[in-house]
Design an enzyme around this catalytic site. Structure first.
Site, mmCIF file in Angstrom:
data_model
loop_
_atom_site.group_PDB
_atom_site.id
_atom_site.type_symbol
_atom_site.label_atom_id
_atom_site.label_comp_id
_atom_site.label_asym_id
_atom_site.label_seq_id
_atom_site.Cartn_x
_atom_site.Cartn_y
_atom_site.Cartn_z
ATOM 1 N N GLU A 103 0.523 -2.404 12.520
ATOM 2 C CA GLU A 103 0.868 -3.961 12.513
ATOM 3 C C GLU A 103 1.332 -4.457 13.865
ATOM 4 O O GLU A 103 1.469 -5.655 13.721
ATOM 5 C CB GLU A 103 1.930 -4.310 11.154
ATOM 6 C CG GLU A 103 1.283 -3.686 9.925
ATOM 7 C CD GLU A 103 2.339 -3.695 8.794
ATOM 8 O OE1 GLU A 103 2.170 -3.969 7.665
ATOM 9 O OE2 GLU A 103 3.573 -3.427 9.153
ATOM 10 N N LYS A 125 2.646 1.001 15.990
ATOM 11 C CA LYS A 125 3.669 0.946 15.146
ATOM 12 C C LYS A 125 3.898 2.107 14.359
ATOM 13 O O LYS A 125 5.047 2.802 14.171
ATOM 14 C CB LYS A 125 3.575 -0.167 14.352
ATOM 15 C CG LYS A 125 4.857 -0.621 13.400
ATOM 16 C CD LYS A 125 4.626 -1.623 12.268
ATOM 17 C CE LYS A 125 5.743 -1.769 11.402
ATOM 18 N NZ LYS A 125 5.782 -2.904 10.722
ATOM 19 N N GLN A 126 2.724 2.607 13.754
ATOM 20 C CA GLN A 126 2.801 3.725 12.796
ATOM 21 C C GLN A 126 1.220 4.307 12.708
ATOM 22 O O GLN A 126 0.285 3.686 13.247
ATOM 23 C CB GLN A 126 3.005 3.286 11.292
ATOM 24 C CG GLN A 126 2.130 2.115 10.898
ATOM 25 C CD GLN A 126 2.707 1.172 9.645
ATOM 26 O OE1 GLN A 126 3.593 0.633 9.784
ATOM 27 N NE2 GLN A 126 2.082 1.459 8.630
ATOM 28 N N TRP A 139 0.994 -1.173 -0.102
ATOM 29 C CA TRP A 139 0.135 -0.028 0.150
ATOM 30 C C TRP A 139 0.879 1.246 -0.068
ATOM 31 O O TRP A 139 0.557 2.388 -0.225
ATOM 32 C CB TRP A 139 -0.935 0.040 0.958
ATOM 33 C CG TRP A 139 -0.366 0.230 2.611
ATOM 34 C CD1 TRP A 139 0.563 -0.342 3.133
ATOM 35 C CD2 TRP A 139 -0.909 1.231 3.591
ATOM 36 N NE1 TRP A 139 1.082 0.142 4.590
ATOM 37 C CE2 TRP A 139 -0.151 1.056 4.590
ATOM 38 C CE3 TRP A 139 -1.907 2.247 3.471
ATOM 39 C CZ2 TRP A 139 -0.481 1.819 5.717
ATOM 40 C CZ3 TRP A 139 -2.165 2.916 4.709
ATOM 41 C CH2 TRP A 139 -1.203 2.858 5.651
ATOM 42 N N ASP A 140 2.089 1.102 0.175
ATOM 43 C CA ASP A 140 3.170 2.348 0.247
ATOM 44 C C ASP A 140 2.982 3.012 -1.001
ATOM 45 O O ASP A 140 3.073 4.365 -0.952
ATOM 46 C CB ASP A 140 4.496 1.705 0.304
ATOM 47 C CG ASP A 140 4.876 0.725 1.204
ATOM 48 O OD1 ASP A 140 4.005 0.165 1.934
ATOM 49 O OD2 ASP A 140 5.896 0.726 1.906
#
Length: 793
Positions: free
Chosen positions: A498, A612-613, A355-356
């Protein structure tokens, strides 16, 4: 690393290292890698070292080395290694004495150079200069040049140079033993064929040797061994004499469009490659480089026109570094290929697309070079076959896009197993290929964003509508009815965070699925009204008339986590706000990433209130750019409350995270923090830590550098049908200037601390929303900034 070596015309264009360490080769090899989208060449030194990584990748050449492995980009034969001997002894910077060492990448000219003064163990002094580039003018050409001058006395120089196919992907061999040959004692050829996908690769290389400016025509020795063929040159240099060697290489594969045909024969590939090489040899390094330099100027720097006048010159360099890498990572030549998470700079993530691309890289091209954005989205259209197969295999309808994608029809290629579990000592299960499903709606969002910015109805007719409709069919089949609450849920998923596996109702996943369903309904109505012929075709293919009421019903009944009344925080998932809290200071201040895995295993992290993000925050950032932007759940107050709650809990252990946080921090008035996060994003690859990029550059973070500047500091957004601009420059930025395209119209935007100006390069009529007010203008408009009150903003 050193970033201030560029002078005059090259000020803020040069990334350099000024000392050599055989133990820290990875960073320079990766961040200084060369490429053109067709291929990427990791910048290993010419002489060999134990901890080096030699990589050459060609986009789209995916292969599965063994049946129990996933497909990956194979590491092609190496052409950069030179086995150099000085007076019969192997040349290495680990021996003798080295002075004035500089290796630098000039991102303006896309040329890598390395120079140093070397004293041999026998006391002889030599001056070395190495140059190389991967051509943007001819995508198949690699050019190298070596210069050696003997400064003190006579010296014997010998070197072996050719094509070495003994390289692997971390031990996995992807190629059959291929044919090797030397034509006319000069032109070297090696053929490789992948052992599973059957892709032919033909390498051709040749040398031109000069002493004191005069070409030397002595015949080299020829040799070959298993998977390797090379030439040996022996020369003597007197004091003050200079050796110059040009090594020119061409690389072709039968996956190249001009050869990927039913009539293809290997002989065609071989003959074409040799002919191209002979033409390159006739032109020589300098002429090839000039054409390459001109291509960069015309295709990149003149098009994007990005300048930042900052009191910290690193900011300008970082943005140019980002534009350089966005260019060389992207296979703009072929819509059957995507962008790998490590670009073409290393073996990390096997060359797979995530998905980046859609969320962190594609926006740059959508706004700056929509032709390339269209190509990248067409790659996803070609991937519908694999996405439909994945949906069917998992018991769903429609198109369920793979978490990791390779060749578009391959389907899911995520590995099954990952790192060690620090508690059990076993391999950890990688669940993302099975339950990280938000990528399906991420791709739909990217199609929507592209359409809003470009107005490209042709793409939508041929590709986009079908993608939106079939992804909506997947979500409609994926939703699970909860009898007790009388609503649809999405259970057992991984969201963008994640560190949280097997969660129910991840806010990002649910809202993006909702967006996907509502978008499909809107496009159903639009297409039926405006293009009944295409509507009928897709209706017959996808049963749209039957699907439409299901989309409408399920979207309205889908559970969407709301902001809590007390603090406006949107729960990341059903359990996140009830998880155990720990002191995260240690992990927030870590030098590397994933330090938390040294203390906890995935099951334990799943039970801690740590992220995580960006997860909820990236949701707020994306959906405010859609037709849902008037929803109170995406208001300024909600954005601010969620930023303040989640940012302290986010470790930014993914390179995707910092740019999103930087954009939102700027939106809510935390400008110093926004710039700090932007700087951290830049330093993921450019920073002082020497092992962060060993496996390759962080492609999404590089896209995020541009996004943080343009969507953050310049405040560019889609709002309704208009382009919205709401700039808030960092205090030490005096001015920024860049060009984007809006509905095919190039707009040059210049922002200072006192004024915003927009110039329509095609001299057309433009309507923009600036600081919340609509402006209609012809050609150019300038708006003062200092006179605008905060209340108005």
């Amino acid at each position: 690393m050193e970033y201030g070596l560029g002078k005059k015309a090259f000020k803020d264009w040069v990334v350099a290292e000024v000392s050599f360490s055989p133990d820290m080769l990875g960073k320079g090899e990766a961040i200084m890698y060369l490429g053109n989208g067709y291929m990427g060449l990791r910048s290993a030194t010419e002489e060999a070292y134990l901890k080096e990584t030699r990589n050459l990748f060609v986009s789209g050449t995916f292969n599965k080395a063994e049946q129990n492995e996933v497909t990956e980009l194979p590491n092609l034969a190496d052409v950069t290694k030179l086995d150099i001997r000085i007076d019969g002894e192997r040349f290495s910077l680990e021996f003798g004495e080295t002075k004035d060492y500089v290796r630098q990448l000039n991102v303006k000219t896309a040329e890598l150079t390395r120079s140093f003064h070397w004293t041999s163990p026998k006391g002889k002094e030599l001056e070395f200069l190495f140059k190389r580039f991967v051509s943007l003018d001819n995508l198949h050409v690699i050019a190298m040049k070596m210069e050696v001058e003997s400064l003190t006395e006579s010296v014997e120089i010998s070197f072996d140079s050719g094509i070495n196919a003994q390289v692997t992907n971390s031990g996995s061999q992807h190629f059959l033993e291929g044919e090797r040959r030397v034509y006319d004692r000069r032109f070297v050829q090696l053929v490789q064929t992948t052992n599973e996908s059957g892709i032919d690769v033909v390498h051709n290389t040749a040398h031109k040797v000069f002493v004191n400016g005069h070409q030397v025509n002595t015949e080299p020795k020829m040799d070959m061994s298993r998977r390797k063929v090379w030439l040996t040159y022996d020369l003597t240099l007197g004091q003050g004499e200079k050796l110059e060697v040009e090594k020119l290489t061409t690389v072709y594969t039968n996956r190249d469009k001009e050869f990927d045909k039913p009539t293809y024969e290997l002989s065609q590939l071989r003959e074409h490659g040799i002919a191209d090489l002979k033409e390159a040899v006739a032109r020589g390094y300098d002429n090839l480089f000039e054409a390459h330099r001109t291509a960069w100027q015309n295709k990149v720097w003149n098009v994007y026109n990005f300048e930042v006048d900052s009191e910290d010159s690193f900011d300008q360099l970082a943005l140019r570094f980002a534009l350089y890498h966005l260019t060389i990572m992207t296979p703009a030549h072929d819509e059957r290929m995507g962008i790998g998470a490590k670009a073409l700079s290393g073996e990390g993530y096997k060359g797979h697309s995530f998905w980046d691309t859609e969320i962190f890289i594609l926006p740059f091209f959508t706004y700056s070079n929509p032709h390339i954005a269209k190509s990248l989205l067409t790659y996803r259209y070609h991937g519908l076959a694999g996405a439909r197969r994945k949906a069917l295999e998992n018991g769903y309808e429609g198109a369920m896009y793979p978490w990791e994608a390779a060749w578009p029809t391959d389907g899911e290629v995520t590995p099954a197993w990952g790192d060690v579990d620090i508690v059990t000592g076993e391999q950890t299960k990688i669940w993302s290929g099975l339950i990280e499903q938000h990528i399906t709606s991420d791709i739909s969002f990217a199609v929507y964003q592209y359409y809003r910015v470009t107005g490209d109805e042709e793409f939508m007719t041929n590709h986009g509508y079908e993608m939106i409709f079939d992804t909506a069919k997947f979500w409609a089949s994926r939703l699970e009815w909860n009898d007790k609450k009388e609503e649809y849920h999405i259970n057992n998923v991984i969201g963008p965070d994640e560190y949280k596996e097997h969660v129910d109702n991840n806010a990002y996943t649910n809202y993006m699925a909702y967006f996907n369903l509502k978008l499909a309904s809107r496009f159903f109505e639009k297409l039926k009204k405006e293009n009944p012929k295409r509507f009928t075709e897709l209706d017959n293919q996808l049963s749209l008339t039957k699907a439409y009421p299901i989309w409408e019903k399920k979207a309205e009944k889908l559970y969407l986590p709301k902001p809590q009344e007390a603090d406006l925080v949107i729960p990341q998932d059903d359990t996140y706000l009830r998880l155990k809290e720990i002191d995260l200071t240690k992990y927030k201040n870590q030098e590397g990433v994933r330090g938390i895995y040294k203390d906890y295993n995935p099951e334990q992290i799943n039970k801690i209130q740590v992220t995580k993000q960006a997860d909820v925050l990236v949701l707020l950032y994306l959906l405010e750019q859609t037709f849902l932007n008037e929803d109170y759940r995406f208001s300024y107050e909600v954005k601010k409350a969620n930023f303040n709650f989640y940012e302290p809990k986010t470790l930014h252990d993914s390179s995707l995270s910092l740019a999103t946080h930087a954009i939102l921090a700027n939106d809510i008035g935390k400008q110093e923090l926004a710039y700090s996060l932007f700087k951290e994003a830049c330093e993921i690859d450019l920073g002082p830590y020497m092992h962060t990029s060993d496996e390759g550059v962080h492609a999404a973070s590089i896209g995020g550098i541009w996004s943080a500047a343009v969507f953050g500091f310049a405040g560019i957004r889609i709002k309704g049908n208009q382009l919205s601009i709401h700039p808030k420059l960092p205090k030490h930025w005096n001015r920024m200037n860049f060009t984007i395209k809006w509905k095919e119209q190039p707009l040059t935007i210049t922002i200072s601390q006192s004024a915003l100006s927009i110039k329509a390069e095609s001299k057309g009529s433009i309507v923009c929303e600036i600081f919340g007010k609509l402006y209609s203008f012809e050609n150019e408009v300038e708006i003062p900034i200092r006179n605008i009150q905060l209340a108005d903003i």
